[in-house]
Design a protein around this motif. Structure first.
Motif, PDB file in Angstrom:
ATOM      1  N   GLU A  93      11.224  -8.583  -4.328  1.00 29.07           N
ATOM      2  CA  GLU A  93      11.482  -9.200  -3.029  1.00 29.07           C
ATOM      3  C   GLU A  93      11.130  -8.232  -1.910  1.00 29.07           C
ATOM      4  O   GLU A  93      10.947  -8.614  -0.759  1.00 29.07           O
ATOM      5  CB  GLU A  93      12.949  -9.647  -2.947  1.00 29.07           C
ATOM      6  N   TYR A 131      10.345  -8.317   2.134  1.00 31.82           N
ATOM      7  CA  TYR A 131      11.029  -7.473   3.138  1.00 31.82           C
ATOM      8  C   TYR A 131      10.002  -6.732   3.991  1.00 31.82           C
ATOM      9  O   TYR A 131      10.171  -6.589   5.205  1.00 31.82           O
ATOM     10  CB  TYR A 131      11.944  -6.439   2.480  1.00 31.82           C
ATOM     11  N   ILE A 171       6.994 -16.937  -7.520  1.00 30.22           N
ATOM     12  CA  ILE A 171       8.252 -16.224  -7.250  1.00 30.22           C
ATOM     13  C   ILE A 171       8.221 -15.676  -5.825  1.00 30.22           C
ATOM     14  O   ILE A 171       9.212 -15.733  -5.106  1.00 30.22           O
ATOM     15  CB  ILE A 171       8.503 -15.082  -8.262  1.00 30.22           C
ATOM     16  N   ASN A 210      10.946 -16.283  -2.851  1.00 31.70           N
ATOM     17  CA  ASN A 210      11.562 -15.142  -2.164  1.00 31.70           C
ATOM     18  C   ASN A 210      11.333 -15.222  -0.659  1.00 31.70           C
ATOM     19  O   ASN A 210      12.225 -14.905   0.140  1.00 31.70           O
ATOM     20  CB  ASN A 210      10.968 -13.827  -2.674  1.00 31.70           C
ATOM     21  N   ASN A 259      13.647 -17.607   0.963  1.00 33.96           N
ATOM     22  CA  ASN A 259      15.005 -17.053   0.994  1.00 33.96           C
ATOM     23  C   ASN A 259      15.193 -16.026   2.103  1.00 33.96           C
ATOM     24  O   ASN A 259      16.319 -15.626   2.399  1.00 33.96           O
ATOM     25  CB  ASN A 259      15.349 -16.404  -0.350  1.00 33.96           C
ATOM     26  N   ASN A 260      14.087 -15.571   2.701  1.00 34.58           N
ATOM     27  CA  ASN A 260      14.177 -14.578   3.772  1.00 34.58           C
ATOM     28  C   ASN A 260      13.595 -15.088   5.085  1.00 34.58           C
ATOM     29  O   ASN A 260      13.250 -14.301   5.961  1.00 34.58           O
ATOM     30  CB  ASN A 260      13.470 -13.290   3.345  1.00 34.58           C
ATOM     31  N   LEU A 309      11.911 -29.334   0.614  1.00 37.91           N
ATOM     32  CA  LEU A 309      13.171 -28.600   0.456  1.00 37.91           C
ATOM     33  C   LEU A 309      13.099 -27.241   1.123  1.00 37.91           C
ATOM     34  O   LEU A 309      14.060 -26.768   1.719  1.00 37.91           O
ATOM     35  CB  LEU A 309      13.472 -28.391  -1.034  1.00 37.91           C
ATOM     36  N   TRP A 312      19.659 -21.976   5.409  1.00 40.91           N
ATOM     37  CA  TRP A 312      20.723 -22.158   4.432  1.00 40.91           C
ATOM     38  C   TRP A 312      20.951 -20.934   3.561  1.00 40.91           C
ATOM     39  O   TRP A 312      20.013 -20.246   3.181  1.00 40.91           O
ATOM     40  CB  TRP A 312      20.362 -23.313   3.495  1.00 40.91           C
ATOM     41  N   ASP A 313      22.161 -20.762   3.196  1.00 43.26           N
ATOM     42  CA  ASP A 313      22.532 -19.708   2.256  1.00 43.26           C
ATOM     43  C   ASP A 313      23.023 -20.373   0.971  1.00 43.26           C
ATOM     44  O   ASP A 313      24.019 -21.091   0.969  1.00 43.26           O
ATOM     45  CB  ASP A 313      23.629 -18.853   2.863  1.00 43.26           C
ATOM     46  N   ASP A 314      22.291 -20.147  -0.110  1.00 42.47           N
ATOM     47  CA  ASP A 314      22.602 -20.836  -1.362  1.00 42.47           C
ATOM     48  C   ASP A 314      23.979 -20.476  -1.928  1.00 42.47           C
ATOM     49  O   ASP A 314      24.634 -21.319  -2.521  1.00 42.47           O
ATOM     50  CB  ASP A 314      21.541 -20.532  -2.420  1.00 42.47           C
ATOM     51  N   ILE A 315      24.397 -19.233  -1.769  1.00 33.42           N
ATOM     52  CA  ILE A 315      25.678 -18.846  -2.391  1.00 33.42           C
ATOM     53  C   ILE A 315      26.815 -19.679  -1.805  1.00 33.42           C
ATOM     54  O   ILE A 315      27.671 -20.180  -2.526  1.00 33.42           O
ATOM     55  CB  ILE A 315      25.945 -17.328  -2.228  1.00 33.42           C
ATOM     56  N   ASP A 370      18.117 -34.226  -3.458  1.00 27.25           N
ATOM     57  CA  ASP A 370      16.766 -33.802  -3.076  1.00 27.25           C
ATOM     58  C   ASP A 370      15.934 -33.302  -4.259  1.00 27.25           C
ATOM     59  O   ASP A 370      14.815 -32.852  -4.095  1.00 27.25           O
ATOM     60  CB  ASP A 370      16.841 -32.729  -1.985  1.00 27.25           C
ATOM     61  N   ARG A 407      29.320  -9.284   0.801  1.00 31.90           N
ATOM     62  CA  ARG A 407      30.173 -10.477   0.869  1.00 31.90           C
ATOM     63  C   ARG A 407      31.541 -10.227   0.265  1.00 31.90           C
ATOM     64  O   ARG A 407      32.369 -11.146   0.215  1.00 31.90           O
ATOM     65  CB  ARG A 407      29.539 -11.617   0.066  1.00 31.90           C
ATOM     66  N   GLY A 414      13.806 -13.311  -7.681  1.00 32.22           N
ATOM     67  CA  GLY A 414      13.867 -12.265  -6.673  1.00 32.22           C
ATOM     68  C   GLY A 414      15.299 -11.839  -6.384  1.00 32.22           C
ATOM     69  O   GLY A 414      16.254 -12.396  -6.934  1.00 32.22           O
ATOM     70  N   ALA A 415      15.446 -10.855  -5.503  1.00 31.85           N
ATOM     71  CA  ALA A 415      16.751 -10.240  -5.265  1.00 31.85           C
ATOM     72  C   ALA A 415      17.788 -11.213  -4.714  1.00 31.85           C
ATOM     73  O   ALA A 415      18.970 -11.148  -5.073  1.00 31.85           O
ATOM     74  CB  ALA A 415      16.601  -9.049  -4.321  1.00 31.85           C
ATOM     75  N   THR A 416      17.358 -12.130  -3.840  1.00 34.11           N
ATOM     76  CA  THR A 416      18.312 -13.100  -3.295  1.00 34.11           C
ATOM     77  C   THR A 416      18.868 -13.958  -4.418  1.00 34.11           C
ATOM     78  O   THR A 416      20.071 -14.274  -4.454  1.00 34.11           O
ATOM     79  CB  THR A 416      17.623 -13.992  -2.231  1.00 34.11           C
ATOM     80  N   HIS A 426      22.596 -14.414  -6.166  1.00 31.01           N
ATOM     81  CA  HIS A 426      23.185 -15.740  -6.389  1.00 31.01           C
ATOM     82  C   HIS A 426      23.697 -15.875  -7.823  1.00 31.01           C
ATOM     83  O   HIS A 426      24.788 -16.396  -8.057  1.00 31.01           O
ATOM     84  CB  HIS A 426      22.144 -16.822  -6.091  1.00 31.01           C
ATOM     85  N   THR A 438      27.499 -16.490  -9.004  1.00 32.85           N
ATOM     86  CA  THR A 438      27.846 -17.837  -9.491  1.00 32.85           C
ATOM     87  C   THR A 438      27.483 -18.115 -10.950  1.00 32.85           C
ATOM     88  O   THR A 438      27.866 -19.145 -11.497  1.00 32.85           O
ATOM     89  CB  THR A 438      27.123 -18.908  -8.647  1.00 32.85           C
ATOM     90  N   TRP A 475      19.613 -22.297  -8.504  1.00 33.72           N
ATOM     91  CA  TRP A 475      18.969 -23.533  -8.044  1.00 33.72           C
ATOM     92  C   TRP A 475      17.483 -23.446  -8.334  1.00 33.72           C
ATOM     93  O   TRP A 475      16.828 -22.486  -7.966  1.00 33.72           O
ATOM     94  CB  TRP A 475      19.171 -23.727  -6.533  1.00 33.72           C
ATOM     95  N   ARG A 512      13.743 -25.992  -8.793  1.00 36.42           N
ATOM     96  CA  ARG A 512      13.054 -27.270  -8.879  1.00 36.42           C
ATOM     97  C   ARG A 512      12.274 -27.242 -10.191  1.00 36.42           C
ATOM     98  O   ARG A 512      11.666 -26.248 -10.535  1.00 36.42           O
ATOM     99  CB  ARG A 512      12.111 -27.435  -7.699  1.00 36.42           C
ATOM    100  N   ARG A 561       5.223 -20.027 -14.329  1.00 37.24           N
ATOM    101  CA  ARG A 561       6.616 -19.691 -14.050  1.00 37.24           C
ATOM    102  C   ARG A 561       7.238 -19.046 -15.280  1.00 37.24           C
ATOM    103  O   ARG A 561       8.072 -18.160 -15.185  1.00 37.24           O
ATOM    104  CB  ARG A 561       7.338 -21.002 -13.700  1.00 37.24           C
TER     105      ARG A 561
END
Ligand code: SF4
Lengths: 196, 465
Positions: free
Chosen positions: A77, A81, A99, A103, A106-107, A156, A165-168, B22, B48, B143-145, B149, B153, B157, B159, B227
């Motif tokens: 990622e 950055y 990927i 990523n 997400n940023n 999406l 949005w923040d998925d967590i 969705d 967090r 990736g890191a995000t 997650h 959890t 998520w 698709r 993938r």
């Protein structure tokens, strides 16, 4: 992360295909904490080998136009950055590494797809200079150097970029369901839980 | 009767906690593997104030920065390893650290410890997580995000990707390996040829392939843009897994195998895309450029940019310039400066055996490094006498880790040096700034070592295998 609708800035072209994650950020910089700021690492070796590199000449660039398979390679990622910390908000290409594209979203970085012919036209128009760019996420439209284009983006991802949005936060609302799933799965498939 | 399903669809359905309106699916993660590079994700979690949701399903390894040669460890490398150790200890995660007899590259450790099993969903913050699909697991890099997650959890998520089947008919010839098959199809379809798809590999050449070969093939799926890669588990898979440290035992093993036997694509199931490759037509393959798609049979010639389309010429020239190659020159005979055998692509015991079969009783004309994929592989190679063959040939026998695949631990190829490498990426600067990487099978790396230049391994194997 905050969402966005429109960006107005300057665009440049990187007339290369397969710009991979190792080029975007060489591995040796990846131990740095994010607070360092990753912008200086973006395409580090290419920019150092060529002082006239378009990103050296136009440090305020926020939109990139490039050829196929941008961001191929690693899940790092840090490649995103580096782009984001440099100030890049949108990349236009015919295709992206899967990927990498996830990523990016997400940023808050837009991976916008355009047909190869339109990319070639933009690359030719930009040449080795920069130009004004305006990207409208809601309309999926952009004007780059006077060329208007309509780009392709997973709806999406569009939503996610617009809303930031923040998925967590979304997922933790479903915690009870997740715990139930876990219990049922390991009850039905005892072998799926690690032994030892 | 329900409609015939692909293996991929079965695995996906078995992990779907819910589907949003969705179309996004929330998937349950059975195993989450972390490494030193996961520091960004742990930092996000800490920011967090959250704890790891399922530390019992999370496993850590030290690999990317693992020192493989004796000597002082640079402070920033030490810090990366220590940070993972601290995060693992604080969160109660089982860590294969440098002192652990099971330490190694995450994609080698998972299968050999039996952490990777058919039917599991496995994630790791590393693109080559596709490797684990060789055992019939749904395994993909994130990736890191997304790592953060999953830590928070134990779900992700996603698709649903499209599904592509690569049917491999015929049989690979002597001296031709899974690596050659992978480079062959990536060259044929492009480094983004399978973008947006999960690949299932099937056919006679896959059925007869060892687990090591299947792991190599699935590992390289990502270099073709996929993938993930996937192979239906069979008796070869079960024999490989039985008795592994974390694999089920006793009655749990029996019920596992009974479940796993159902993990196959049903007859008549429809794929979004199907391609067929005849394995018997594939020659030992090497890359000449800076993308894995720039690969050719060792009998081939470097392309001439002047013969390419106008738009492609400048980049091809820049690539040949970076690689120090002349347009149209024969690939066989290109002098190499050093060799590397290792990585999650080709650092397993079978890889070392194939390389040793070429090197036995011979000398390497160039310096080189052999880094086994794990400490277990290292011990086994020493017990089998392979290490002695490498050392006898003049190569350096190192400890396990990612090593010269990415150079994060300091095992680097110097600028302008040409390396014959059993790794997976020939990207600019991947093995070190200005390094020139040629990807090939471990046997082909051994051939390059013996000859001092890129060479067809097949004549060197005559009478040996
Ligand atoms: S060996 Fe190379 S490709 Fe594999 S995990 Fe390590 S750095 Fe990544």
């Amino acid at each position: 992360m905050s969402g966005w609708h429109v960006i107005e800035g300057r665009a440049v072209a990187l007339a290369q295909e397969n710009i991979d994650t190792d080029q975007l950020i060489p591995a040796r910089f990846m131990s740095a904490p994010r607070s360092t700021g990753y912008g200086g690492f973006l395409l580090h070796d290419a920019r150092q080998d060529d002082t006239g590199h378009v990103l050296n000449r136009f440090a305020g660039t926020s939109v990139l136009v490039t050829r196929r398979n941008f961001g191929s390679g690693s899940s790092r990622e840090a490649a995103v950055y580096a782009l984001v910390d440099f100030g890049v908000r949108a990349v236009f290409a015919p295709s992206f590494g899967d990927i990498f594209a996830g990523n990016a979203v997400n940023n808050g970085l837009l991976p916008a797809r355009l047909p190869a012919e339109e990319i070639e036209a933009l690359i030719e128009a930009l040449g080795s200079n920069d130009a004004l760019a305006r990207v409208d996420l809601n309309a999926r439209q952009a004007v780059i150097g006077g060329h208007a284009v309509v780009f392709d983006l997973d709806p999406l991802w569009q939503q996610k970029l617009v809303n930031g949005w923040d998925d967590i936060d979304l997922t933790t609302q479903h915690q009870a369901q997740i715990l139930q799933f876990r219990a049922a799965r390991f009850a039905a498939h005892q072998w799926a839980a690690p032994t030892v | 009767m329900s409609a015939p399903q692909t293996l991929f669809a079965k695995l996906w359905a078995a992990h779907e906690v819910m589907q949003r309106a969705d179309g996004m699916s929330l998937l349950w993660v059975d195993r989450h593997l972390v490494h030193e590079g996961s520091h960004h994700a742990f930092a996000k979690l800490a920011a967090r104030g959250m704890a790891v949701a399922a530390p019992d399903l999370t496993f850590g390894v030290v690999d990317h920065y693992a020192p493989t040669r004796p000597g002082a460890v640079a402070p920033d490398i030490r810090r990366m390893i220590d940070t993972l150790g601290q995060n693992a200890a604080a969160q109660g995660i089982r860590l294969f650290d440098l002192r652990d007899p099971g330490q190694g590259i995450v994609h080698v450790v998972g299968p050999e410890q039996g952490l990777t099993l058919p039917g599991l969903l496995i994630n790791c913050g590393d693109s080559h997580t596709s490797t684990h699909g060789a055992l019939g697991a749904l395994a993909f890099g994130v990736g890191a995000t997304e790592v953060a997650h999953i830590l928070a959890t134990q779900t992700i998520w996603q698709r649903k990707p499209k599904v592509m089947r690569i049917m491999v008919t015929g049989a690979l010839g002597a001296g031709v390996a899974a690596k050659d098959l992978a480079l062959h199809w990536i060259a044929k379809f492009g480094a983004d040829g399978a973008r947006g798809h999960a690949i299932e590999y099937a056919g006679p050449a896959i059925d007869t392939m060892s687990i090591e070969g299947r792991l190599t093939l699935c590992n390289l799926s990502i270099e073709g843009g996929a993938r993930l890669g996937l192979i239906a588990p069979d008796q070869v898979t079960f024999d490989y897994l039985q008795g592994r440290a974390f694999a089920p035992k006793g009655a749990a093993w029996d019920s596992a195998v009974a479940d796993w036997r159902a993990l196959r694509t049903d007859a008549g199931a429809v794929f979004d895309r199907e391609v067929t490759i005849d394995a018997s037509t594939i020659a030992p393959t090497v890359t000449w450029g800076t993308s894995p798609e720039e690969a050719l049979p060792i009998t081939g010639h470097v392309p001439d940019p002047a013969l390419l389309a106008a738009g492609a010429q400048a980049q091809a020239r820049a690539t040949l310039d970076y690689m120090g190659l002349t347009p149209g020159m024969a690939l066989a005979g290109v002098a190499v400066d050093e060799v590397f055998i290792g990585s999650c692509t080709n650092g397993r015991i079978e890889d070392l055996r194939l390389a040793a079969a070429v090197l036995a009783g011979r000398k390497s004309r160039v310096p080189g490094l052999v880094s086994p994929g794990s400490a277990l592989v290292k011990r086994q190679a020493e017990a089998e006498g392979l290490a002695q063959i490498f050392v006898g040939a003049g190569l350096e026998w190192a400890d396990a880790g990612c090593s010269m695949c990415v150079g994060m631990n300091g095992d680097l190829v110097a600028a302008g040096q040409r390396c014959a490498s059993s790794t997976n990426r020939n990207f600019r600067g991947r093995q070190g700034r200005g390094a020139r990487t040629h990807l090939m099978s471990p046997a082909m790396v051994a051939a390059a070592a013996v000859m001092g230049y890129l060479a067809d391994v097949r004549p060197l194997l005559e009478g040996r295998v």
